[in-house]
Design an enzyme around this catalytic site. Structure first.
Site, short mmCIF file in Angstrom:
data_model
loop_
_atom_site.label_atom_id
_atom_site.label_comp_id
_atom_site.label_asym_id
_atom_site.label_seq_id
_atom_site.Cartn_x
_atom_site.Cartn_y
_atom_site.Cartn_z
N SER A 12 -0.74 -7.44 -9.99
CA SER A 12 -1.26 -6.47 -9.02
C SER A 12 -0.37 -5.24 -9.05
CB SER A 12 -1.22 -7.09 -7.61
OG SER A 12 -1.40 -6.12 -6.60
N TYR A 66 3.35 -10.80 0.08
CA TYR A 66 2.54 -10.66 -1.14
C TYR A 66 3.28 -9.89 -2.22
CZ TYR A 66 -1.51 -9.64 -4.11
OH TYR A 66 -2.38 -9.53 -5.18
#
Length: 260
Positions: free
Chosen positions: A147, A160
């Site tokens: 990501s 995250y």
């Protein structure tokens, strides 16, 4: 005209996708499902792994693949899955996700634990288990979907971003540890992709999830699958180390131009 001939014509037929085996984790929806479809269309024998076997089975029937239950947070599940994979030329580490959007001061440890188990240890378990088959294939390729959160941080995203940083570090370390062996390593770092990602992050709150993409044209699972398929169909001497792909409307994890 000979000097301008497409050099792909000189590639040995053994580098084509036909007859090669690809394993896709998190294949029941989103990027994983789109990648499975595109790899099957490219000629790969696709093994699909995920927890939601009903969705997985329907997709496998659609593309002529093999559906197998897989929970990357469970070593026994990983072992049982890998035992049923006859060969592996390509591994797509796509299983992962986010939970919550709380500041570190209010961190929910169970959410952090889930994110680390799924994104980091899940990638470790399945990659470690399949590496012998990838190397033995003579032309292996590990693609890990991380990501933009693997290279940047943002407020309220510590769980995250820390997990994705660790996942990226794990993947990039493999590149050095297996240098000289017949296996490639590619990291794909997507930005805003409209999948079930935000619904999972917000505990099924569809309205809150939709707000993430409001006013922009986000990526789709197919957009990311296009990039993955491109990477794994390059000649074996070509290693695409890292690709970050974002919508045109997105500058960073938190900065977007919204067309209101």
């Amino acid at each position: 005209m000979g000097a301008t001939r497409n050099r792909r014509e000189d590639v040995d037929v053994s580098t084509s996708s036909a007859g090669r085996w690809a394993v896709v984790t998190g294949a029941s929806s989103g990027i994983g499902a789109a990648t499975a479809r595109q790899l099957a269309a490219a000629g790969f024998n696709v093994v699909l792994g995920a927890r939601r076997l009903d969705r997985l089975t329907a997709l496998a029937e659609e593309i002529g693949g093999t559906a197998l239950p897989l929970d990357v947070t469970d070593q026994e599940s990983v072992d049982a899955f890998v035992a049923q994979v006859p060969e592996c030329h390509v591994l797509i580490n796509n299983a992962g996700g986010a939970k919550g959007l709380a500041p570190i001061a209010d961190a929910v440890e169970d959410d952090w634990r889930w994110m680390w188990e799924t994104n980091v240890l899940g990638t470790l378990r399945i990659t470690r288990a399949l590496l012998p088959k990838l190397v033995a294939s003579g032309n292996g390729h590990v693609v890990t979907v991380t990501s933009v959160a693997a290279t940047g941080v943002y407020d309220n995203g510590g769980g995250y971003t820390s997990a994705k940083h660790a996942q990226g570090a794990l993947h990039r370390t493999l590149r050095g540890e297996h240098l000289g062996e017949p296996v490639r390593f590619t990291e794909i770092a997507p930005g805003a992709v409209e999948t079930e990602f935000s619904e999972v992050r917000f505990g099924g709150d569809k309205e809150r999830a939709a707000a993430v993409y409001r006013g922009i044209t986000p990526l789709t699972g197919d957009d990311v699958a296009d990039v993955i398929t491109f990477a794994v169909t390059r000649p074996p001497h070509v290693n695409i180390d890292f690709l970050e792909v974002k919508p045109r409307d997105q500058h960073s994890a938190t900065r977007m131009h919204r067309h209101e």
